[in-house]
Design an enzyme around this catalytic site. Sequence first.
Site, PDB file in Angstrom:
ATOM      1  N   LYS A 201       0.864  -1.179   0.000  1.00 36.02           N
ATOM      2  CA  LYS A 201       0.000   0.000   0.000  1.00 36.02           C
ATOM      3  C   LYS A 201       0.895   1.221   0.000  1.00 36.02           C
ATOM      4  O   LYS A 201       1.670   1.444   0.929  1.00 36.02           O
ATOM      5  CB  LYS A 201      -0.901  -0.004   1.227  1.00 36.02           C
ATOM      6  CG  LYS A 201      -1.790   1.223   1.303  1.00 36.02           C
ATOM      7  CD  LYS A 201      -2.780   1.155   2.434  1.00 36.02           C
ATOM      8  CE  LYS A 201      -3.642   2.399   2.486  1.00 36.02           C
ATOM      9  NZ  LYS A 201      -4.638   2.324   3.548  1.00 36.02           N
ATOM     10  N   ARG A 211     -10.588   9.996   1.665  1.00 35.72           N
ATOM     11  CA  ARG A 211     -10.471  10.661   2.976  1.00 35.72           C
ATOM     12  C   ARG A 211     -11.539  11.737   3.111  1.00 35.72           C
ATOM     13  O   ARG A 211     -12.047  11.990   4.206  1.00 35.72           O
ATOM     14  CB  ARG A 211      -9.063  11.219   3.162  1.00 35.72           C
ATOM     15  CG  ARG A 211      -8.030  10.092   3.244  1.00 35.72           C
ATOM     16  CD  ARG A 211      -6.612  10.622   3.377  1.00 35.72           C
ATOM     17  NE  ARG A 211      -5.624   9.542   3.214  1.00 35.72           N
ATOM     18  CZ  ARG A 211      -4.329   9.723   3.058  1.00 35.72           C
ATOM     19  NH1 ARG A 211      -3.831  10.950   3.064  1.00 35.72           N
ATOM     20  NH2 ARG A 211      -3.519   8.697   2.927  1.00 35.72           N
ATOM     21  N   LYS A 223       1.310   9.910   5.933  1.00 39.11           N
ATOM     22  CA  LYS A 223       1.339   8.478   6.227  1.00 39.11           C
ATOM     23  C   LYS A 223       2.618   7.804   5.720  1.00 39.11           C
ATOM     24  O   LYS A 223       2.687   6.589   5.606  1.00 39.11           O
ATOM     25  CB  LYS A 223       0.086   7.810   5.647  1.00 39.11           C
ATOM     26  CG  LYS A 223      -1.223   8.354   6.239  1.00 39.11           C
ATOM     27  CD  LYS A 223      -2.437   7.483   5.897  1.00 39.11           C
ATOM     28  CE  LYS A 223      -3.711   7.976   6.607  1.00 39.11           C
ATOM     29  NZ  LYS A 223      -4.860   7.081   6.406  1.00 39.11           N
ATOM     30  N   GLU A 239       7.673  -7.063   1.494  1.00 41.62           N
ATOM     31  CA  GLU A 239       6.398  -7.065   2.229  1.00 41.62           C
ATOM     32  C   GLU A 239       5.591  -8.326   1.908  1.00 41.62           C
ATOM     33  O   GLU A 239       4.953  -8.909   2.784  1.00 41.62           O
ATOM     34  CB  GLU A 239       5.571  -5.816   1.866  1.00 41.62           C
ATOM     35  CG  GLU A 239       6.107  -4.490   2.405  1.00 41.62           C
ATOM     36  CD  GLU A 239       5.811  -4.293   3.901  1.00 41.62           C
ATOM     37  OE1 GLU A 239       5.232  -5.199   4.533  1.00 41.62           O
ATOM     38  OE2 GLU A 239       6.168  -3.230   4.435  1.00 41.62           O
ATOM     39  N   LYS A 254      -2.041  -1.502  -3.923  1.00 44.27           N
ATOM     40  CA  LYS A 254      -2.921  -0.336  -3.884  1.00 44.27           C
ATOM     41  C   LYS A 254      -2.102   0.939  -3.958  1.00 44.27           C
ATOM     42  O   LYS A 254      -1.128   1.047  -3.216  1.00 44.27           O
ATOM     43  CB  LYS A 254      -3.702  -0.384  -2.567  1.00 44.27           C
ATOM     44  CG  LYS A 254      -4.599   0.788  -2.309  1.00 44.27           C
ATOM     45  CD  LYS A 254      -5.175   0.679  -0.939  1.00 44.27           C
ATOM     46  CE  LYS A 254      -6.026   1.895  -0.675  1.00 44.27           C
ATOM     47  NZ  LYS A 254      -6.489   1.950   0.675  1.00 44.27           N
ATOM     48  N   SER A 280      -9.968   5.648  -4.882  1.00 39.74           N
ATOM     49  CA  SER A 280     -10.885   6.762  -5.085  1.00 39.74           C
ATOM     50  C   SER A 280     -10.387   7.771  -6.125  1.00 39.74           C
ATOM     51  O   SER A 280     -11.168   8.264  -6.927  1.00 39.74           O
ATOM     52  CB  SER A 280     -11.155   7.456  -3.751  1.00 39.74           C
ATOM     53  OG  SER A 280      -9.942   7.855  -3.136  1.00 39.74           O
ATOM     54  N   TYR A 319     -14.820   0.936  -7.124  1.00 37.16           N
ATOM     55  CA  TYR A 319     -16.096   1.617  -6.897  1.00 37.16           C
ATOM     56  C   TYR A 319     -17.017   1.439  -8.101  1.00 37.16           C
ATOM     57  O   TYR A 319     -18.192   1.745  -8.031  1.00 37.16           O
ATOM     58  CB  TYR A 319     -15.847   3.102  -6.607  1.00 37.16           C
ATOM     59  CG  TYR A 319     -14.986   3.283  -5.371  1.00 37.16           C
ATOM     60  CD1 TYR A 319     -15.535   3.124  -4.099  1.00 37.16           C
ATOM     61  CD2 TYR A 319     -13.610   3.521  -5.474  1.00 37.16           C
ATOM     62  CE1 TYR A 319     -14.746   3.228  -2.973  1.00 37.16           C
ATOM     63  CE2 TYR A 319     -12.808   3.625  -4.349  1.00 37.16           C
ATOM     64  CZ  TYR A 319     -13.381   3.476  -3.097  1.00 37.16           C
ATOM     65  OH  TYR A 319     -12.601   3.555  -1.983  1.00 37.16           O
TER      66      TYR A 319
HETATM   67  C1  PBG Z   1      -7.485   3.528   5.421  1.00 39.02           C
HETATM   68  C2  PBG Z   1      -7.780   3.296   3.982  1.00 39.02           C
HETATM   69  C3  PBG Z   1      -7.576   4.224   2.960  1.00 39.02           C
HETATM   70  C4  PBG Z   1      -8.091   3.664   1.806  1.00 39.02           C
HETATM   71  C5  PBG Z   1      -8.551   2.392   2.126  1.00 39.02           C
HETATM   72  N1  PBG Z   1      -8.334   2.167   3.491  1.00 39.02           N
HETATM   73  C6  PBG Z   1      -7.063   5.602   3.015  1.00 39.02           C
HETATM   74  C7  PBG Z   1      -5.726   5.859   3.516  1.00 39.02           C
HETATM   75  O1  PBG Z   1      -4.893   4.968   3.722  1.00 39.02           O
HETATM   76  O2  PBG Z   1      -5.460   7.028   3.761  1.00 39.02           O
HETATM   77  C8  PBG Z   1      -8.109   4.348   0.483  1.00 39.02           C
HETATM   78  C9  PBG Z   1      -9.103   3.869  -0.511  1.00 39.02           C
HETATM   79  C10 PBG Z   1      -9.352   4.784  -1.639  1.00 39.02           C
HETATM   80  O3  PBG Z   1      -8.703   5.842  -1.828  1.00 39.02           O
HETATM   81  O4  PBG Z   1     -10.239   4.445  -2.433  1.00 39.02           O
HETATM   82  N2  PBG Z   1      -6.748   2.644   6.109  1.00 39.02           N
END
Ligand code: PBG
Length: 332
Positions: A201, A211, A223, A239, A254, A280, A319
């Site tokens: 991720k 968010r 993050k 990982e 991701k 997203s 989505y």
């Molecule tokens: C949070 C989480 C996030 C997403 C999925 N789980 C956001 C982040 O890590 O800030 C993002 C999903 C998306 O952008 O569609 N743990």
Amino acid sequence: MSESVAYDLPHRPRRNRKSAAIRSMVRETELSPAHFIYPLFIQEGTQDDDIASMPGCKRWSLDGLLGEVASAQTLGVNAVVLFPAIAESLKTPLAEECANDDGLVPRAIRALKAKFPELVVITDVALDPYNSNGHDGIVQDGRILNDETIEVLCAQALCHARAGADIVSPSDMMDGRVGAIREALDLHEFPDVLILSYTAKYASAFYGPFRGALDSAPKSGDKKSYQMDPANAREALREADLDAMEGADMLMVKPAGPYLDIIHRLREHSDLPIAAYQVSGEYLMIKSASAAGWLDEKKIVLETLTGIRRAGADIILTYYAKQAAEWLRSAE
Ligand code: PBG
């Protein structure tokens, strides 16, 4: 043009593209709703609200959720992952609400499993929706604490398992959380609950609209001390090895579109099923360009999802799951 322009070409790859029937005979990658996971946002109350940062998506009430899942299921989408919008008043520095058996997520799981016993219910394991500072882990003096966070994540995963989740999906990127969650699940007699690990991720700007949907952006800092550097690929393999060793059942990459090389490398590197999350920001880019009339939404979506599958993903979180399933049904 001269009359005899036929070259002596023994190889004419175009022959395999000659007609729709031949093209579908030789097509290498299949796209079907069986591979989709549909991410759904949920909230308290009886109202379904539009999400300003993600046009076309809603924050569903529990009733709304059941309706949306019913219509997705009739199109062949049989897996969902839940993301809760938690009231500001329930957010705390230790994110206790994440393991509340009467909380929004466990209630949603129970309602879904009661109505759709065959539905695959997946939950996100991370603290950000519950954490007053918006981080995935516990924060102390500006640092994200790894091992202390894992303890809370285990409690959260157990809470989801008790409610009936089929798969828990840690998205927090703490070190060692997969092993700890596996151990906690086994110890509490949930050996059949799967772990879909967010293995690679990345610290991505593509999460911005998500968010916004949950009002879960970090209140300070970023993050980058837990999510991966977008510049790194070998680190994803490291990982993956750790997650596999710790007992992950499936690995995830991701975002998806900008990280197709990572999907491909994990596919070659591991025998575990690979999932990829079209996040997203990827959704919003297609949505907004299509709304402006600049792109053909249906074609673009099906092409991006096919690309993600071709790169090596078995499973796609998108989505567009429901809409893509609908488009596939009516595909030429
Ligand atoms: C949070 C989480 C996030 C997403 C999925 N789980 C956001 C982040 O890590 O800030 C993002 C999903 C998306 O952008 O569609 N743990």
